[in-house]
Every structure is written in structure tokens, then in C-alpha cells.
Design a protein around this motif. Structure first.
Motif, PDB file in Angstrom:
ATOM      1  N   GLU A 466       0.874  -1.184   0.000  1.00 50.30           N
ATOM      2  CA  GLU A 466       0.000   0.000   0.000  1.00 50.30           C
ATOM      3  C   GLU A 466       0.907   1.229   0.000  1.00 50.30           C
ATOM      4  OE1 GLU A 466      -3.353   0.270  -0.228  1.00 50.30           O
ATOM      5  OE2 GLU A 466      -3.253  -1.881  -0.636  1.00 50.30           O
ATOM      6  N   PHE A 467       1.518   1.493  -1.138  1.00 54.89           N
ATOM      7  CA  PHE A 467       2.588   2.492  -1.212  1.00 54.89           C
ATOM      8  C   PHE A 467       2.025   3.917  -1.105  1.00 54.89           C
ATOM      9  CE2 PHE A 467       5.767   4.959  -3.742  1.00 54.89           C
ATOM     10  CZ  PHE A 467       6.875   4.694  -2.949  1.00 54.89           C
ATOM     11  N   PRO A 468       2.421   4.699  -0.062  1.00 53.21           N
ATOM     12  CA  PRO A 468       1.885   6.065   0.074  1.00 53.21           C
ATOM     13  C   PRO A 468       2.607   7.042  -0.854  1.00 53.21           C
ATOM     14  CG  PRO A 468       3.314   5.551   1.942  1.00 53.21           C
ATOM     15  CD  PRO A 468       3.329   4.349   1.045  1.00 53.21           C
ATOM     16  N   MET A 469       2.321   6.942  -2.146  1.00 54.52           N
ATOM     17  CA  MET A 469       3.017   7.729  -3.179  1.00 54.52           C
ATOM     18  C   MET A 469       3.006   9.234  -2.880  1.00 54.52           C
ATOM     19  SD  MET A 469       4.602   8.119  -6.038  1.00 54.52           S
ATOM     20  CE  MET A 469       4.521   6.730  -7.150  1.00 54.52           C
ATOM     21  N   ASP A 470       1.819   9.741  -2.516  1.00 56.59           N
ATOM     22  CA  ASP A 470       1.679  11.178  -2.279  1.00 56.59           C
ATOM     23  C   ASP A 470       2.641  11.649  -1.174  1.00 56.59           C
ATOM     24  OD1 ASP A 470       0.303  13.780  -2.411  1.00 56.59           O
ATOM     25  OD2 ASP A 470      -0.406  13.237  -0.425  1.00 56.59           O
ATOM     26  N   LEU A 471       2.747  10.856  -0.103  1.00 51.17           N
ATOM     27  CA  LEU A 471       3.623  11.242   1.011  1.00 51.17           C
ATOM     28  C   LEU A 471       5.095  11.177   0.601  1.00 51.17           C
ATOM     29  CD1 LEU A 471       1.941   9.635   4.185  1.00 51.17           C
ATOM     30  CD2 LEU A 471       1.356  11.704   2.957  1.00 51.17           C
ATOM     31  N   ASN A 514       8.981  -3.556  -7.785  1.00 49.96           N
ATOM     32  CA  ASN A 514       7.516  -3.649  -7.732  1.00 49.96           C
ATOM     33  C   ASN A 514       6.848  -2.890  -8.881  1.00 49.96           C
ATOM     34  OD1 ASN A 514       7.014  -4.977  -4.904  1.00 49.96           O
ATOM     35  ND2 ASN A 514       8.653  -3.485  -4.639  1.00 49.96           N
ATOM     36  N   GLU A 515       7.586  -2.815  -9.987  1.00 51.14           N
ATOM     37  CA  GLU A 515       7.130  -2.033 -11.138  1.00 51.14           C
ATOM     38  C   GLU A 515       5.677  -2.343 -11.528  1.00 51.14           C
ATOM     39  OE1 GLU A 515       7.867  -1.966 -15.948  1.00 51.14           O
ATOM     40  OE2 GLU A 515       9.409  -2.870 -14.688  1.00 51.14           O
ATOM     41  N   THR A 516       5.351  -3.607 -11.726  1.00 53.42           N
ATOM     42  CA  THR A 516       4.025  -3.982 -12.231  1.00 53.42           C
ATOM     43  C   THR A 516       2.918  -3.583 -11.259  1.00 53.42           C
ATOM     44  OG1 THR A 516       5.196  -5.910 -13.056  1.00 53.42           O
ATOM     45  CG2 THR A 516       2.825  -5.876 -13.395  1.00 53.42           C
ATOM     46  N   VAL A 517       3.101  -3.946  -9.973  1.00 51.82           N
ATOM     47  CA  VAL A 517       2.078  -3.645  -8.955  1.00 51.82           C
ATOM     48  C   VAL A 517       1.888  -2.133  -8.823  1.00 51.82           C
ATOM     49  CG1 VAL A 517       1.485  -3.896  -6.507  1.00 51.82           C
ATOM     50  CG2 VAL A 517       2.707  -5.727  -7.684  1.00 51.82           C
ATOM     51  N   LEU A 518       3.000  -1.406  -8.746  1.00 52.37           N
ATOM     52  CA  LEU A 518       2.920   0.040  -8.512  1.00 52.37           C
ATOM     53  C   LEU A 518       2.369   0.792  -9.714  1.00 52.37           C
ATOM     54  CD1 LEU A 518       6.269   0.649  -6.562  1.00 52.37           C
ATOM     55  CD2 LEU A 518       3.960   0.642  -5.621  1.00 52.37           C
ATOM     56  N   LEU A 519       2.778   0.376 -10.924  1.00 51.57           N
ATOM     57  CA  LEU A 519       2.321   1.093 -12.130  1.00 51.57           C
ATOM     58  C   LEU A 519       0.807   0.973 -12.333  1.00 51.57           C
ATOM     59  CD1 LEU A 519       5.031   0.684 -14.904  1.00 51.57           C
ATOM     60  CD2 LEU A 519       4.244   2.787 -13.843  1.00 51.57           C
ATOM     61  N   ALA A 520       0.209  -0.058 -11.735  1.00 51.22           N
ATOM     62  CA  ALA A 520      -1.249  -0.203 -11.845  1.00 51.22           C
ATOM     63  C   ALA A 520      -1.958   0.943 -11.114  1.00 51.22           C
ATOM     64  CB  ALA A 520      -1.670  -1.550 -11.247  1.00 51.22           C
ATOM     65  N   LYS A 521      -1.269   1.534 -10.120  1.00 49.11           N
ATOM     66  CA  LYS A 521      -1.909   2.594  -9.321  1.00 49.11           C
ATOM     67  C   LYS A 521      -1.247   3.962  -9.453  1.00 49.11           C
ATOM     68  CE  LYS A 521      -3.343  -0.411  -5.497  1.00 49.11           C
ATOM     69  NZ  LYS A 521      -3.102  -0.703  -4.080  1.00 49.11           N
ATOM     70  N   HIS A 522       0.060   3.984  -9.708  1.00 47.81           N
ATOM     71  CA  HIS A 522       0.788   5.255  -9.639  1.00 47.81           C
ATOM     72  C   HIS A 522       1.697   5.471 -10.852  1.00 47.81           C
ATOM     73  CE1 HIS A 522      -0.265   5.125  -5.376  1.00 47.81           C
ATOM     74  NE2 HIS A 522       0.326   3.955  -5.278  1.00 47.81           N
ATOM     75  N   ASN A 523       1.966   6.739 -11.113  1.00 51.82           N
ATOM     76  CA  ASN A 523       3.013   7.078 -12.072  1.00 51.82           C
ATOM     77  C   ASN A 523       4.331   7.133 -11.279  1.00 51.82           C
ATOM     78  OD1 ASN A 523       4.880   8.237 -13.750  1.00 51.82           O
ATOM     79  ND2 ASN A 523       3.693  10.091 -14.171  1.00 51.82           N
ATOM     80  N   ILE A 524       5.046   6.010 -11.241  1.00 52.28           N
ATOM     81  CA  ILE A 524       6.256   5.950 -10.406  1.00 52.28           C
ATOM     82  C   ILE A 524       7.408   6.766 -10.999  1.00 52.28           C
ATOM     83  CG2 ILE A 524       5.698   3.735  -9.336  1.00 52.28           C
ATOM     84  CD1 ILE A 524       7.644   2.403 -11.313  1.00 52.28           C
ATOM     85  N   PHE A 525       7.259   7.191 -12.261  1.00 52.54           N
ATOM     86  CA  PHE A 525       8.363   7.908 -12.912  1.00 52.54           C
ATOM     87  C   PHE A 525       8.508   9.335 -12.383  1.00 52.54           C
ATOM     88  CE2 PHE A 525       6.823   4.653 -15.838  1.00 52.54           C
ATOM     89  CZ  PHE A 525       7.951   3.850 -15.821  1.00 52.54           C
TER      90      PHE A 525
END
Length: 693
Positions: A466-471, A514-525
Motif C-alpha cells: 500500500e505504497f503512500p506515493m503522495d507522502l 515492484n514495477e508492475t504492482v505500482l504502475l497499476a496505481k501510480h506514475n512511479i516515474f
């Protein structure tokens, strides 16, 4: 008219002698309420009706319940009597007898809440009509606000002031969304801002009412803040009186340090308890789960007050650094503490007083603290567990406050001041692969080091599904803003930069794994680009702000040592930027940003391998690698990258409006819930005024 209730049971306005089994009798005040709930004018038969009513002890429960039980049509039939009651309440506020004033204030609370409960779906205008009547609304509300203002500013009873603030909090929070509460238009026109400031600037009134005053101010500032000119925003932004600003800071510091203390107590209780024995038996298997059980209710209301002060008022920044003794260590003066019911921390004021530096001499042996340190400790606790929604909101607000601080020139000046060194003991999340740090070994350092420690701690401890991208984005932005200040002012900070570099590289590693899991929810770039650009900032400008030339060498050592992560990142972004998918553009930005890091790796790696071959060494030590780095700088070519020391300034209205709307709604609900009957019907009040002169 005040009589003892010792031998009676009271429920729903019924009186019953404990020993007797006769038919219950109705309290006189309840009979009088019943008369108001008829279509007749109650003063027709009894000209002294209203006079007598305010000598009776209010039965809040009955009055509020009666209002809620009526349907809309029934309520309209008795509208004239409700208006009359409201107006007589306001008149009674000007009486000399405190008992009448107390009863009028409590009756107003019941009226406002009862009518609102009944009319949740109707518009604010209908509620104003139901309470006061349109024709008289403006004058009535003006009189009400002026009376409350006078009571708050008067020398008189502290209990009366407390009740005035409770009534105002009741008025502000009757609707979940305070911007839909039309009654607040009158609180805007007839401002009580100066009365709130007066409470905060006086040590005695601050001790008794500071908490309610600060929460009330934070809520009023958020009334339709984006739609119209809110006078409370305008006035708060220009306050420059030192005593008032310090008073506000002390109230906030006290509430936050109370939270920190409660958490520490729970943590210690936890460690000596059952889980401690269990973890000793089976190693640290359960440590993460065990620690999650430590939970103290977060205090978003006080955090919102801190945010508004920092965000709106430049002068408040000085308050952050005002020294006072460590609040957990100081002894408070023996003064009567108001008896308040025990409710969760997020809702009621801490009972002990805050002591300003003028009130207590600093002892050389006592660790001094300040609002910023208390806030950093608070942040380190609430930011540990972001799975809980309240803590996630609190964590986000902590990072927003730190963003505002990191952008402020004056705040940066004292954050980086070598003459202001503190030992800041942040809470660290228990993790299996690291030892618990000993508190006593903490060095005294400029405060910016604690801010960076907090950011590093967050980065290291939140790499999860449950990666808190915004934080994370906010975290990296704060680090970037601090580096921009250091570069601009050539501040050479003695900090363990390696810990930051290592945390950032591990974050990139996590994003790739965790590229696949994270890219489904976030723009990790977006995040990867920010991290890479932090490294670019160090590479391009590090010689102007890193403490020593050897720190700059260590940066290169870390990049070379961890080159595999940068190589993998490059392969990943290259793959996605050559495909025509949705990530083409963001991935190609990272590809371009990696140019200097790749140049460093491609330049030094062959040199290191050749050095190892010539000297017949299979594995080079750190010193040997550093020697190769130092002797090969001159042949390294790097590209100058633009805009590394530029950033977009924080803007609440454009980016955060939805977050604050939701946050204020949850605070409003919480404050309303905890303005329960028990905090309003204070026996203390009647004891205080039991003798009517």
C-alpha cells in the motif's frame, strides 16, 4: 431556585424519589419547556415566564430531544415561540445574574443543535428563520455576537468564558461541512477575532481556554475560504503581537507534547508487558505487529491550527524556534485545574498549563525544546503508521506544514543556524534488520538535521504494497527545498549524507522491484525523476554545500558502489520510453535525467577494474576506490542540467482544496461529538454561581 438533586433520579425531565413508587413528577423546567412547545404564547398566562425560565437549571437532554422529535410542520407551528426563546436567551446574556447567563448559554446550545438535527436536509436560511426569524436575524445575531465578545473579554468568571467558547464551537460545528453553515455569515460580520487573541495573550485565560480558542480559530479560518473574503484569514495573516503569537504557539506545543507523552507512556507500558515477554522468547518475529497496537488518537484540530498559523502568518515562523523547557520534564505550578471529563486526546484540551519562557527560568540542566522540535517528534509518531486513515491525514498535514517551513527563508535561517543546536529524539519504527538507537548518543545539531532524519526515516520505513506515493513525493520535495537553500546560501551542513543517499537508492530499487504492482496505481516515474534529480543536485552543486571535499568523493563512491541499481533503472525507463505506451513520456524524462549518473559510472568503473587488475586485487577497499575516484576527476565530462535548483512553490487552493475540505469536515464532526452534554452541563458552573446576589 437551585435545589439539591442528591436523592433524585433524573431522566427525560422526570423526577422520582428513590424510595417512593408514586407516579413520576415532571421537573418545573420541563413543564415550562412543554409550554414553549405549544402554539400559545407562554407569557400570556404568566408574564414572568421568561424571567423564571432562566433561573431554572437547564435540562439540555430534554430540550434537544423534544426539538428533534418534532417533524417539520410541527416545528413551523411553534416557530414564534422558538424565535421568542432564542431572543430571550440573547437578552438574558446581558443580565447581571451569572446563573441566568449560564442557563441562557446552555439553552442556546440545545436550541441550535436541536433545530439543526431536525433540519439536516434544509438550507441554512431555513434554519436561521426557524431560530430567529429572517426579519430579526441580523440584529439578533449582532446582539448575540456582541454579548459573547463582551463575556470573553470581561474580567469575570472563567467558567462563563469556557461556556461561551463551547457555544461558539457548537455554532460552528453543527453542520459537517462548515462552509454550508449559513449562521457563520453573522460570525464573519461580527468578528470575535480580537477576543480570541486576548485569550491567547494572557497566561491565565490561555491556561483555561487556549485549546478551545485555537481550535475555534482554526475552524473559522476555514469557512468558505476559497469562495469569499474571510475576515479571520485576513486578520490572522497580519497579527504581529509577540505575546499573542507565542501564546498560540504554546497552546499548540502543549497539545502536541501531551500526545507525545501519552504515546511514550503507552510504548513503555507495551514494552514491559506481554509482548515484551513474547518477543524475548521467540526473537523479534512479532515486533512489527506488536508495535501497531500502540495507538493514541491523533489530533488533527491542533495540527490544522499550526498549519494555518505557519501558512498564513510570516511572523509565526519565529515562534517555531522560541525556546522553552522540555515539557515532559518541567513541573507545572500548582493552580486549580478545571475538572473536565476524560475523553480522547484529539478532542479536549490538555489539562496542565503551558509555561512560557517568561514564566519559568531556564535551568541549564533541563533540555530546552521548542514548538518545531515538539512538532517533529509528533510527526515521527503519526507518520509511522499510514494504514490508518486519521494517521494518513495527520501524516500528510505534517508534511504540508514542513513544506511551508522548508520554503520560508527565515525558517531556513534558524533551521541551519550553527548556534542553535538541539538533541532531537525522533521515534523510529521498530524494524527487524536494525537495532534500536540509544537516545543518549544523539548529538546536538542544527534543527535541519532532525528534519532530514525524519525524511530519511519515512523513506526507509514505508516501502510496502500500500505504497503512500503522495507522502513520498512530499518527502522528496522537502529534501529538495532544503538543498536549494543550502546551495543558494552556501551552507555546508555537517550531516550524515550517506544515510540519505542510501535511502534514496533503496527507494529506486523498491520502485523497480515492484514495477508492475505500482504502475497499476501510480506514475512511479514522477517520483523516480525527483530522486534522480536529487542526485543530480548533489553531483552538479555538491561542491558548494557538502561539508568537505571527501563528502563529495563519498557521493561518487555510493553511486559507483550501487551502480547496478542505476543500470537497472536505466534499462527499465529505456524499455518503457521506446514503447508507445502511456509511460513513454514520463519514462523518457528519467532517461535524460540519468545522463550524468551514467557518465560517472561509465567513466569510473573501467578505471577501478583496471586499478584492481594492475594491482592484482580481487576486491577493492573503500579507500582504494576513493583514491581512483580522486585521481580521475579531471577526465570526467558532465553535462550542465538546468533547473535543478528550481521548484514550484506550495499552493493550497490549487492543489490541496479537496484535502482540506475533507479534513475540516472530519475535525468538525469530532469537535461536535465531544461537545457532549457532560462538557456543557458543568456542575462547577452552578456551584460557582449558587449564591445569587
Amino acid at each position: 431556585m437551585v435545589y439539591s438533586m442528591a436523592q433524585t433520579e433524573k431522566k427525560g425531565g422526570l423526577l422520582r424519589k428513590s424510595s417512593a413508587s408514586k407516579k413520576p413528577l415532571k421537573e418545573k423546567v420541563v413543564l415550562m419547556y412543554d409550554e414553549i412547545f405549544t402554539t400559545e404564547d407562554p407569557s400570556k398566562c404568566n408574564p414572568r415566564f421568561w424571567e423564571e425560565l432562566f433561573l431554572m437549571k437547564v435540562n439540555l437532554e430534554y430540550l434537544e430531544g423534544k426539538l428533534e422529535a418534532l417533524d417539520g410542520e410541527e416545528l413551523m407551528k411553534i416557530k414564534d415561540n422558538i424565535n421568542c426563546l432564542f431572543q430571550h436567551c440573547i437578552q438574558a446574556l446581558g443580565e447581571e445574574h451569572p446563573i441566568r447567563v449560564v442557563n441562557a448559554l446552555q439553552t442556546l446550545c440545545a436550541l441550535i443543535r436541536g433545530v439543526h438535527q431536525k433540519n439536516k436536509s434544509t438550507s441554512g436560511f431555513d434554519i436561521i428563520n426557524m431560530l430567529v426569524g429572517f426579519d430579526k436575524a441580523e440584529l439578533c445575531m449582532k446582539n448575540l455576537m456582541e454579548s459573547l465578545d463582551s463575556l470573553l473579554c470581561a474580567e469575570g468568571s472563567e467558567s462563563l468564558k469556557s461556556l461561551c467558547l463551547k457555544l461558539l464551537l457548537c455554532l460552528v460545528t453543527v453542520t459537517d461541512n462548515i462552509s454550508q453553515n449559513t449562521i457563520l455569515e453573522y460570525v464573519m460580520i461580527n468578528s470575535i477575532f480580537e477576543a480570541i487573541l486576548q485569550i491567547l495573550s494572557s497566561p491565565l485565560s490561555r491556561r483555561e481556554h487556549g485549546y478551545d480558542a485555537v481550535v475555534l480559530l482554526a475552524l473559522l479560518v476555514n469557512y468558505r475560504k476559497y469562495e469569499s473574503v474571510n475576515p479571520y484569514i485576513v486578520k490572522l495573516s497580519i497579527v504581529d503581537d509577540e505575546a499573542t503569537l507565542n501564546g498560540m504557539g504554546l497552546v499548540i506545543a502543549q497539545a502536541l507534547s501531551e500526545y507525545n507523552r501519552q504515546y511514550k507512556d503507552k510504548e513503555e507500558e507495551h514494552q514491559t508487558g506481554f509482548f515484551s515477554a513474547l518477543t524475548n522468547m521467540v526473537g523479534s518475529m512479532f515486533i512489527a505487529d506488536a508495535d501497531e497496537k500502540i495507538s493514541v488518537q491523533t489530533n488533527e484540530a491542533i495540527l490544522l491550527a499550526l498549519y494555518e498559523a505557519v501558512h498564513l502568518n510570516r511572523n509565526f515562523i519565529t515562534v517555531l524556534a522560541q525556546s522553552h523547557p522540555e515539557m515532559g520534564l518541567m513541573t507545572t505550578p500548582t493552580s486549580p485545574i478545571p475538572m473536565t471529563p476524560v475523553t480522547p486526546l484529539g478532542t479536549t484540551p490538555p489539562s496542565s498549563d503551558v509555561i512560557s519562557s517568561a514564566e519559568l527560568p531556564l535551568d541549564a540542566d533541563v533540555q530546552t525544546s521548542n514548538l518545531l522540535i515538539t512538532f517533529l517528534k509528533y510527526s515521527s509518531i503519526v507518520m509511522q503508521d499510514t494504514k490508518d486513515e486519521h494517521r494518513l491525514h495527520s501524516g500528510k498535514l505534517c508534511l504540508i506544514i514542513l513544506t511551508c517551513i522548508a520554503e520560508d527563508q527565515y525558517a531556513n535561517a534558524f533551521l541551519h543556524d550553527d548556534n542553535m543546536n538541539f538533541r532531537v529524539n525522533l521515534h523510529r519504527m521498530p524494524m527487524r534488520h536494525r537495532k534500536k538507537a540509544a537516545d543518549k548518543n544523539l548529538p546536538c545539531r542544527p534543527l535541519v538535521c532532525a528534519v532530514l532524519d525524519l525524511m530519511v526515516e519515512f523513506i526507509v520505513t514505508h516501502m510496502m504494497k500500500e505504497f503512500p506515493m503522495d507522502l513520498y513525493v512530499r518527502c522528496i520535495q522537502i529534501v529538495h527545498k532544503l538543498l536549494c537553500y543550502q546551495k543558494k546560501c552556501r551552507v555546508r551542513l555537517h550531516y550524515t549524507w550517506r544515510e540519505l543517499w542510501s535511502a534514496l537508492i533503496n527507494l529506486l530499487k523498491f520502485l523497480m522491484s515492484n514495477e508492475t504492482v505500482l504502475l497499476a496505481k501510480h506514475n512511479i516515474f514522477t517520483l523516480a525523476l525527483m530522486v534522480v534529480n536529487l542526485f543530480n543536485m548533489f553531483i552538479t552543486y555538491g561542491d558548494t554545500f557538502l561539508p568537505t571535499p571527501s563528502s563529495y568523493d563519498e557521493l561518487y563512491y555510493e553511486i559507483i558502489r550501487m551502480h547496478q541499481n542505476f543500470d537497472n533503472l536505466y534499462s527499465m525507463v529505456l524499455r518503457l520510453s521506446t514503447n508507445a505506451g502511456q509511460w513513454k513520456e514520463p519514462a523518457s524524462k528519467v532517461t535524460h535525467a540519468l545522463v550524468n549518473i551514467r557518465a560517472i559510472i561509465n567513466h569510473f568503473n573501467p578505471k577501478i577494474e583496471s586499478y584492481a587488475a594492475v594491482n592484482h586485487i580481487s576486491q577493492l577497499s573503500e579507500d582504494q576506490v576513493l583514491e581512483v575516484v580522486r585521481s580521475n576527476y579531471d577526465t570526467l565530462t558532465l553535462k550542465l542540467q538546468d533547473g535543478l535548483d528550481q521548484y514550484e512553490r506550495y499552493s493550497e487552493q490549487h492543489k490541496e482544496a479537496a484535502f482540506f475540505k475533507e479534513l475540516v469536515r472530519s475535525i468538525s464532526i469530532n469537535v461536535r461529538k465531544n461537545l457532549a452534554f457532560n462538557t456543557l452541563s458543568q456542575e462547577l458552573l452552578l456551584k460557582e454561581f449558587s449564591t445569587i446576589s
